[in-house]
Design a protein around this motif. Structure first.
Motif, PDB file in Angstrom:
ATOM      1  N   THR A  70       0.367  -1.263   0.163  1.00  0.00           N
ATOM      2  CA  THR A  70       0.059  -0.070  -0.178  1.00  0.00           C
ATOM      3  C   THR A  70       0.750   1.196  -0.223  1.00  0.00           C
ATOM      4  O   THR A  70       0.127   2.846   0.072  1.00  0.00           O
ATOM      5  CB  THR A  70      -1.409  -0.144   1.229  1.00  0.00           C
ATOM      6  N   PHE A  71       2.169   0.837  -0.050  1.00  0.00           N
ATOM      7  CA  PHE A  71       3.589   2.684   0.748  1.00  0.00           C
ATOM      8  C   PHE A  71       4.157   1.551  -0.632  1.00  0.00           C
ATOM      9  O   PHE A  71       5.571   2.494  -0.582  1.00  0.00           O
ATOM     10  CB  PHE A  71       3.952   2.373   1.843  1.00  0.00           C
ATOM     11  N   SER A  72       3.892   1.586  -1.785  1.00  0.00           N
ATOM     12  CA  SER A  72       4.769   1.065  -2.961  1.00  0.00           C
ATOM     13  C   SER A  72       5.186   2.159  -3.246  1.00  0.00           C
ATOM     14  O   SER A  72       6.573   2.391  -4.212  1.00  0.00           O
ATOM     15  CB  SER A  72       4.114   0.022  -4.004  1.00  0.00           C
ATOM     16  N   ASP A  73       5.282   3.541  -3.710  1.00  0.00           N
ATOM     17  CA  ASP A  73       5.075   4.713  -4.070  1.00  0.00           C
ATOM     18  C   ASP A  73       6.216   5.126  -3.293  1.00  0.00           C
ATOM     19  O   ASP A  73       6.832   6.387  -3.423  1.00  0.00           O
ATOM     20  CB  ASP A  73       4.793   5.850  -4.775  1.00  0.00           C
ATOM     21  N   ARG A  74       6.233   5.201  -1.413  1.00  0.00           N
ATOM     22  CA  ARG A  74       7.655   5.768  -0.946  1.00  0.00           C
ATOM     23  C   ARG A  74       8.184   5.582  -0.665  1.00  0.00           C
ATOM     24  O   ARG A  74       9.392   4.768  -2.329  1.00  0.00           O
ATOM     25  CB  ARG A  74       6.900   5.047   0.761  1.00  0.00           C
ATOM     26  N   VAL A  75       9.168   6.615  -0.984  1.00  0.00           N
ATOM     27  CA  VAL A  75      11.143   7.239  -0.951  1.00  0.00           C
ATOM     28  C   VAL A  75      11.998   6.338  -0.075  1.00  0.00           C
ATOM     29  O   VAL A  75      11.312   7.260   1.148  1.00  0.00           O
ATOM     30  CB  VAL A  75      11.389   8.525  -1.967  1.00  0.00           C
ATOM     31  N   ARG A  76      11.991   6.026  -0.081  1.00  0.00           N
ATOM     32  CA  ARG A  76      13.309   5.388   0.846  1.00  0.00           C
ATOM     33  C   ARG A  76      14.132   6.540   1.622  1.00  0.00           C
ATOM     34  O   ARG A  76      14.728   7.378   1.101  1.00  0.00           O
ATOM     35  CB  ARG A  76      14.018   4.503   0.553  1.00  0.00           C
ATOM     36  N   ARG A  77      14.209   5.951   2.856  1.00  0.00           N
ATOM     37  CA  ARG A  77      14.232   7.157   3.963  1.00  0.00           C
ATOM     38  C   ARG A  77      14.126   9.145   4.203  1.00  0.00           C
ATOM     39  O   ARG A  77      14.316   9.971   4.610  1.00  0.00           O
ATOM     40  CB  ARG A  77      15.868   7.370   3.670  1.00  0.00           C
ATOM     41  N   GLN A  78      12.275   8.842   3.124  1.00  0.00           N
ATOM     42  CA  GLN A  78      12.164   9.942   3.096  1.00  0.00           C
ATOM     43  C   GLN A  78      11.481  10.603   4.750  1.00  0.00           C
ATOM     44  O   GLN A  78      10.540   9.409   4.638  1.00  0.00           O
ATOM     45  CB  GLN A  78      11.028  10.583   2.089  1.00  0.00           C
ATOM     46  N   SER A  79      11.420  11.615   4.651  1.00  0.00           N
ATOM     47  CA  SER A  79      10.815  11.388   6.718  1.00  0.00           C
ATOM     48  C   SER A  79       9.708  11.425   6.199  1.00  0.00           C
ATOM     49  O   SER A  79       8.654  10.422   7.939  1.00  0.00           O
ATOM     50  CB  SER A  79      11.160  12.738   7.250  1.00  0.00           C
ATOM     51  N   LYS A  80       8.361  11.695   5.853  1.00  0.00           N
ATOM     52  CA  LYS A  80       7.328  11.344   5.863  1.00  0.00           C
ATOM     53  C   LYS A  80       6.569   9.951   5.727  1.00  0.00           C
ATOM     54  O   LYS A  80       5.899   9.478   6.573  1.00  0.00           O
ATOM     55  CB  LYS A  80       6.120  12.245   5.175  1.00  0.00           C
ATOM     56  N   HIS A  92       4.568  -2.574   7.588  1.00  0.00           N
ATOM     57  CA  HIS A  92       4.163  -2.362   6.200  1.00  0.00           C
ATOM     58  C   HIS A  92       2.170  -2.356   6.294  1.00  0.00           C
ATOM     59  O   HIS A  92       1.944  -3.562   7.811  1.00  0.00           O
ATOM     60  CB  HIS A  92       5.079  -3.103   6.038  1.00  0.00           C
ATOM     61  N   ILE A  93       1.664  -2.224   5.216  1.00  0.00           N
ATOM     62  CA  ILE A  93       0.578  -2.896   5.294  1.00  0.00           C
ATOM     63  C   ILE A  93       0.293  -3.343   3.940  1.00  0.00           C
ATOM     64  O   ILE A  93       0.441  -2.721   3.344  1.00  0.00           O
ATOM     65  CB  ILE A  93      -0.696  -1.776   5.477  1.00  0.00           C
ATOM     66  N   LEU A  94       0.304  -4.565   4.004  1.00  0.00           N
ATOM     67  CA  LEU A  94       0.140  -5.332   2.287  1.00  0.00           C
ATOM     68  C   LEU A  94      -1.724  -5.842   2.444  1.00  0.00           C
ATOM     69  O   LEU A  94      -2.251  -6.516   3.230  1.00  0.00           O
ATOM     70  CB  LEU A  94       0.589  -6.154   2.188  1.00  0.00           C
ATOM     71  N   SER A  96      -4.508  -8.075  -0.346  1.00  0.00           N
ATOM     72  CA  SER A  96      -4.887  -9.124  -1.407  1.00  0.00           C
ATOM     73  C   SER A  96      -5.346  -8.636  -2.577  1.00  0.00           C
ATOM     74  O   SER A  96      -5.495  -7.095  -2.129  1.00  0.00           O
ATOM     75  CB  SER A  96      -5.730 -10.771  -0.724  1.00  0.00           C
ATOM     76  N   PRO A  97      -5.768  -8.685  -3.726  1.00  0.00           N
ATOM     77  CA  PRO A  97      -5.767  -7.845  -5.120  1.00  0.00           C
ATOM     78  C   PRO A  97      -7.364  -7.256  -5.028  1.00  0.00           C
ATOM     79  O   PRO A  97      -7.397  -6.535  -5.030  1.00  0.00           O
ATOM     80  CB  PRO A  97      -5.713  -9.752  -6.071  1.00  0.00           C
ATOM     81  N   GLY A  98      -8.250  -8.564  -3.794  1.00  0.00           N
ATOM     82  CA  GLY A  98      -9.348  -7.725  -3.642  1.00  0.00           C
ATOM     83  C   GLY A  98      -9.477  -6.580  -2.834  1.00  0.00           C
ATOM     84  O   GLY A  98     -10.601  -5.671  -3.139  1.00  0.00           O
ATOM     85  N   ALA A  99      -9.187  -6.434  -1.810  1.00  0.00           N
ATOM     86  CA  ALA A  99      -8.528  -5.948  -1.072  1.00  0.00           C
ATOM     87  C   ALA A  99      -8.471  -4.430  -1.572  1.00  0.00           C
ATOM     88  O   ALA A  99      -8.338  -3.537  -1.103  1.00  0.00           O
ATOM     89  CB  ALA A  99      -8.189  -5.919   1.125  1.00  0.00           C
ATOM     90  N   ALA A 100      -7.156  -4.071  -1.744  1.00  0.00           N
ATOM     91  CA  ALA A 100      -6.306  -3.490  -2.750  1.00  0.00           C
ATOM     92  C   ALA A 100      -7.226  -3.397  -3.839  1.00  0.00           C
ATOM     93  O   ALA A 100      -6.951  -1.739  -4.177  1.00  0.00           O
ATOM     94  CB  ALA A 100      -5.222  -4.154  -3.782  1.00  0.00           C
ATOM     95  N   LYS A 101      -8.769  -3.214  -3.910  1.00  0.00           N
ATOM     96  CA  LYS A 101      -9.257  -2.235  -5.560  1.00  0.00           C
ATOM     97  C   LYS A 101      -9.808  -1.228  -4.350  1.00  0.00           C
ATOM     98  O   LYS A 101     -10.451  -0.673  -4.760  1.00  0.00           O
ATOM     99  CB  LYS A 101     -10.150  -3.259  -6.143  1.00  0.00           C
ATOM    100  N   GLU A 102     -10.041  -1.617  -2.983  1.00  0.00           N
ATOM    101  CA  GLU A 102     -10.288  -1.222  -2.211  1.00  0.00           C
ATOM    102  C   GLU A 102      -9.630   0.181  -1.621  1.00  0.00           C
ATOM    103  O   GLU A 102     -10.211   1.081  -0.382  1.00  0.00           O
ATOM    104  CB  GLU A 102     -11.541  -1.656  -1.105  1.00  0.00           C
ATOM    105  N   LEU A 103      -8.187   0.399  -1.425  1.00  0.00           N
ATOM    106  CA  LEU A 103      -7.307   1.002  -1.015  1.00  0.00           C
ATOM    107  C   LEU A 103      -7.835   2.191  -1.073  1.00  0.00           C
ATOM    108  O   LEU A 103      -7.683   2.943  -2.362  1.00  0.00           O
ATOM    109  CB  LEU A 103      -5.843   1.068  -0.986  1.00  0.00           C
TER     110      LEU A 103
END
Length: 147
Positions: A70-80, A92-94, A96-103
């Protein structure tokens, strides 16, 4: 009724325990995939302290198993996006494909917490007032609509 199954993990800590975390991740994926075999749209969230960053081998087991970071776009070591007092993103929060549609991506955040100053020895430096943990809460919203 809406259903969401949580796999709450706390993988083995320690620099030299990557092999252990890999086995823990593999078993977690195996158990979750048993549910997905019955229903590919089953809603699963794998959450917790994985004691590894997204680029490390143990985390790859989840991605290879079809789970969505769910945070695949995070930049390593970026404070936020840091989730641990050490300056790493190891919680982390990962989904399943079905639940990911609801993110709801725009609602994701890491809750900042009082922490020790960077570079101090946690063994000898007492925590600051209001300290709860060396980990910071990781938050996402799911839009479940009328399910």
């Amino acid at each position: 009724p809406y259903g969401l199954t949580l796999f709450v993990v706390h993988q083995k800590s320690g620099r030299d325990n990557g092999y252990w975390r890999e086995r823990e991740a593999a078993k977690t994926v195996e158990l979750a995939k048993e549910l997905l075999a019955k229903d590919p749209n089953y809603n699963i969230a794998i959450v917790g302290d994985m004691n590894c960053e997204a680029a490390q081998n143990p985390f790859q087991y989840y991605l290879e198993g079809g789970f969505v970071d769910t945070f695949s776009d995070r930049v390593r070591r970026q404070s936020k996006w840091i989730t641990h007092e050490s300056g790493r993103a190891i919680d982390h929060i990962l989904l399943s494909p079905g639940a990911a549609k609801e993110l709801v991506r725009e609602t994701r955040f890491i809750l900042g917490m009082p922490a020790r100053p960077e570079g101090v020895d946690w063994r000898t430096t007492p925590p600051p007032e209001g300290y709860a943990s060396d980990h910071y809460p990781v938050v996402v919203d799911l839009s479940i609509g009328d399910k």
